[in-house]
Each structure stands twice: as structure tokens, then as C-alpha cells.
Write an enzyme that holds these catalytic residues in place. Structure first.
Site, PDB file in Angstrom:
ATOM      1  N   ASN A   1       4.325  -7.522  -5.162  1.00  0.00           N
ATOM      2  CA  ASN A   1       5.706  -7.032  -5.087  1.00  0.00           C
ATOM      3  C   ASN A   1       6.058  -6.695  -3.649  1.00  0.00           C
ATOM      4  OD1 ASN A   1       6.553  -3.996  -4.601  1.00  0.00           O
ATOM      5  ND2 ASN A   1       4.483  -3.929  -5.488  1.00  0.00           N
TER       6      ASN A   1
ATOM      7  N   PHE B   1      11.026   0.181  -2.168  1.00  0.00           N
ATOM      8  CA  PHE B   1      11.569   1.478  -2.600  1.00  0.00           C
ATOM      9  C   PHE B   1      12.992   1.354  -3.155  1.00  0.00           C
ATOM     10  CE2 PHE B   1       8.866   4.457   0.373  1.00  0.00           C
ATOM     11  CZ  PHE B   1       7.739   4.138  -0.354  1.00  0.00           C
TER      12      PHE B   1
ATOM     13  N   SER C   1       3.093   2.381   1.090  1.00  0.00           N
ATOM     14  CA  SER C   1       3.710   1.133   0.663  1.00  0.00           C
ATOM     15  C   SER C   1       3.787   0.171   1.840  1.00  0.00           C
ATOM     16  CB  SER C   1       5.121   1.378   0.119  1.00  0.00           C
ATOM     17  OG  SER C   1       5.793   0.143  -0.072  1.00  0.00           O
TER      18      SER C   1
ATOM     19  N   ASN D   1       5.866  -2.255   1.986  1.00  0.00           N
ATOM     20  CA  ASN D   1       7.154  -2.949   1.879  1.00  0.00           C
ATOM     21  C   ASN D   1       8.316  -2.254   2.573  1.00  0.00           C
ATOM     22  OD1 ASN D   1       5.969  -5.004   0.268  1.00  0.00           O
ATOM     23  ND2 ASN D   1       6.026  -3.598  -1.475  1.00  0.00           N
ATOM     24  N   THR D   2       8.054  -1.110   3.206  1.00  0.00           N
ATOM     25  CA  THR D   2       9.035  -0.456   4.064  1.00  0.00           C
ATOM     26  C   THR D   2       8.492  -0.513   5.483  1.00  0.00           C
ATOM     27  OG1 THR D   2       9.827   1.037   2.320  1.00  0.00           O
ATOM     28  CG2 THR D   2      10.210   1.710   4.603  1.00  0.00           C
TER      29      THR D   2
ATOM     30  N   LYS E   1      -0.728   9.691  -1.101  1.00  0.00           N
ATOM     31  CA  LYS E   1      -1.138   8.365  -1.556  1.00  0.00           C
ATOM     32  C   LYS E   1      -1.379   7.474  -0.357  1.00  0.00           C
ATOM     33  CE  LYS E   1      -0.134   4.879  -5.048  1.00  0.00           C
ATOM     34  NZ  LYS E   1       0.674   4.582  -6.255  1.00  0.00           N
TER      35      LYS E   1
ATOM     36  N   SER F   1      -5.666   3.948  -4.657  1.00  0.00           N
ATOM     37  CA  SER F   1      -4.880   3.610  -3.498  1.00  0.00           C
ATOM     38  C   SER F   1      -3.607   2.884  -3.926  1.00  0.00           C
ATOM     39  CB  SER F   1      -5.687   2.684  -2.583  1.00  0.00           C
ATOM     40  OG  SER F   1      -5.877   1.431  -3.239  1.00  0.00           O
ATOM     41  N   ASN F   2      -2.812   2.537  -2.928  1.00  0.00           N
ATOM     42  CA  ASN F   2      -1.619   1.722  -3.160  1.00  0.00           C
ATOM     43  C   ASN F   2      -2.033   0.245  -3.184  1.00  0.00           C
ATOM     44  OD1 ASN F   2       1.176   0.902  -3.229  1.00  0.00           O
ATOM     45  ND2 ASN F   2       1.694   2.794  -2.161  1.00  0.00           N
TER      46      ASN F   2
END
Length: 361
Positions: A110, A114, A172, A174-175, A214, A242-243
Site C-alpha cells: 500500500n 494517511f 509509514s 508513504n508520507t 510504532k 513493526s510497520n
């Protein structure tokens, strides 16, 4: 997997992954997913960071981003659930398509970014939930924020009255730039600000809400050293390990593997469990750790505990195993306690710590 679940999965897989996710939320809202509360077993109950968890299996953040179905999730076997990641302002996230199934690997990539409806929408829904519902709130920063640390502080103040625990998500992929907050100097500033906000609210409300951090599975040994040092220096309440990972090692679906974003599901299990054990070695036996990544069965959940986890979360594997997965895991852990004559599932914690800490994955 029973025939009905298998049929439902095939039906959902006809849809785009993000559309299928939306349908699953609607199914939980409308009661199409039958309640299947986990049978109470005192051997599975755990007190972690001052909270009594009825069983150690939780829904990870990312599924119920906007706090639409937390209580419904608690009725299908989860001992706790975590909403979010939620940011102060609503944001659309990255362009679609942004979720990809790797069916051969039982994995998901993915790059959502967010996407959520913001603090206000989630807060309104959480206020309508039972105060006894064990719901954590995963907080993050807006992509265009001028002060990301302030966004995390805002999350603490906004949700303090409704959160049973907080998770500061700095992992994350993705940011852009978010994982930079894992660097030691930035992490020290973040933890100082977030914990000061928590302490301020605790003094005001006479109620202390734990804060977890996290982290990513893609850390260097030096990065893990730095995080452990700051977590211990700031007396943080716990870690979530974890992420998702940026690694694509060993995947069968090489076409989908080229998509950018974080990988989750079964291929993440070994990497995330090794990082969990290495962090347990660094922080010692007392700090609570929630293990996440590739949990698809009672045995993989138990292995997280053997590697040093106090609690375990899952999400992506439920895409492939169906909504009965949490109940199956809880029943399997009860069976494990019976077979091994355990008085508590905690008795197996750290029993394979050295093995997992030594894995080169």
C-alpha cells in the site's frame, strides 16, 4: 478456511483492493459479519502498560482509519483494536490505485499516505463508543504540515478523553520524510513534546493514558540503538514493532512487487519478528512491546510472543484468511496453553529471543 469464507474471499477479490476494503467496513457496520467474541480465557489475559487486555490479539492501525467500526471489530475476537492513522486535518492521501494484492505471496503493498477524515470525524465516532471498549488511537502528521511534531501533540490533546492508549506512528513509508522522525535528535524532540502533552492531560484528568511508538522494520543496527536509547531515556510506555517494509526480498509476484509503497502480510513475518527480538534485547524485559507483521495463525502469533512481544496485532493476513482469523488465533493460543500446561501465555515470552535476534533477515 471454511467454504463460506473462501467464497466470500473470491467475491471480494473481484473488486479493486480499496473498494473491497470499503465493502468489508460496510459489512461490519451492517452486521453482515457475524459476531464471534473470543471465549474468555484467563491464561490469555494480559496486563500491559497498566491496561488489562482480555486476550493478546489486536487489530492493527490502517484498517479502521476513521474509527468507523472499532466496537464491531472487538466482537469478532480481537482483544483490542487501534484506529487511524488519523491526522489533524482531513487528507485524501496518494493517488489511486494505491493498494495491491500479491496473492501468490499472501501479501499487500500500500501507498495510501494517511488518507483519513481528520481528527474531528474520528473523535465524534469515538465519543459514541462504550468507555469500556479497548480502543487505541494511532496519531500522525499531515503531509503538508509546517510542524509535524505539533500534529502529534494535537492528537494527544484531541483524543485524550477517548483513547485507551496512543500510538505515535513515525514509520509509514508513504508520507515523504516521516521516517526521518526516527533519527535520534528528531525522535528526542518528538517524544519530549508528546509525553509533555500526555502528562499535562493526565494532570488535568487524573487519568494516565499510555503512549507507544510504532517503528519501521527497515532500521539499521545503529538506528535501533538510537531508538532504544531515546525510548528508555524518555520512559515511554512501549513500542510497536513493526510497520510495513520497503524490502521486496523473496517475493513470487515480481510484477506487483515493482509497485512503490509498504509491504505487509506473510512475507513480513520473519523480518519484523527479528527486529522485534533485537529491540527486546536493547530495551530489556520490562518495556511493553506489541509485535506486528505477518501474523496469520495461532503459531505465528505465539512466535511473536516467543520473540519478545507482550501483545500481537494483525491486519493484512485477514485479507486472505477472512474475518474469523482473530477468533481462530485466540482459540489456538488457548489450545497451546492447554498442551504446554501454561498458566499464562506470557510464560512463553522470550523463549526464542536469542534465535530471532540472531536471524539475518
Amino acid at each position: 478456511m471454511n467454504p463460506l469464507t473462501s467464497l466470500a474471499r473470491r467475491g471480494l477479490f473481484l473488486f479493486d483492493p480499496e473498494a473491497a476494503h470499503g465493502l468489508s467496513i460496510k459489512a461490519l457496520k451492517t452486521g453482515l459479519v457475524p459476531n464471534c467474541p473470543a471465549k474468555a480465557d484467563k491464561r490469555l489475559a494480559q496486563t500491559v502498560a497498566g491496561i488489562v487486555f482480555p486476550n493478546p490479539i489486536g487489530m492493527a492501525a490502517g484498517y479502521d482509519k476513521n474509527a468507523e467500526v472499532p466496537e464491531a471489530l472487538l466482537k469478532i475476537g480481537f482483544g483490542f483494536t487501534e484506529i487511524g492513522t488519523v491526522t489533524p486535518k482531513p487528507q485524501a492521501g496518494n493517488d489511486k490505485p494505491r493498494i495491491f494484492r500479491l496473492v501468490e505471496d499472501e501479501a499487500v503493498i500500500n501507498r495510501l499516505g494517511f488518507n483519513n477524515e481528520g481528527h474531528g470525524a474520528a473523535l465524534a465516532r469515538l465519543k459514541a463508543c462504550s468507555r469500556d471498549a479497548l480502543i487505541g488511537v494511532n496519531i500522525g502528521a499531515n503531509k503538508d504540515s509546517a510542524d509535524r511534531i505539533a500534529d502529534y501533540v494535537s492528537g494527544i490533546h484531541t483524543f485524550y478523553s477517548v483513547a485507551r492508549y496512543f500510538t505515535a506512528n513515525i514509520s509509514s513509508p508513504n508520507t515523504p520524510g516521516l521516517r526521518d522522525l526516527q533519527a535520534r535528535e528528531s525522535l528526542a524532540a518528538l517524544l519530549s513534546a508528546v509525553l509533555a502533552a500526555r502528562d499535562e492531560e493526565a494532570l488535568r484528568s487524573n487519568r494516565r493514558v499510555p503512549v507507544f511508538l510504532k517503528i519501521a522494520p527497515d532500521l539499521t543496527e545503529e538506528g535501533m540503538d538510537d531508538i532504544a536509547a531515546e525510548v528508555l531515556a524518555h520512559n515511554l510506555d512501549g513500542l510497536i514493532v513493526s510497520n510495513t517494509t520497503l524490502s521486496r526480498d523473496g517475493l513470487k509476484d515480481q510484477a506487483q512487487a515493482k509497485e512503490s509503497g509498504g509491504l505487509s502480510g506473510k512475507p513480513l513475518f520473519e523480518k519484523s519478528t527479528a527486529v522485534l527480538a533485537r529491540m527486546r534485547k536493547r530495551v530489556g524485559p520490562k518495556l511493553p512491546i506489541i509485535g506486528v507483521g505477518g501474523v496469520s495463525s495461532a503459531e505465528t502469533a505465539a512466535e511473536k510472543i516467543r520473540a519478545g512481544a507482550d501483545l500481537v496485532q494483525l491486519y493484512s493476513c485477514m485479507v486472505y484468511e477472512g474475518p474469523a482469523l482473530p477468533d481462530r488465533i485466540v482459540r489456538g493460543l488457548s489450545d497451546l496453553c492447554e498442551r504446554e500446561r501454561l498458566t499464562s501465555i506470557r510464560d512463553i515470552r522470550d523463549s526464542r529471543l536469542d534465535y530471532w535476534a540472531g536471524r539475518n533477515v
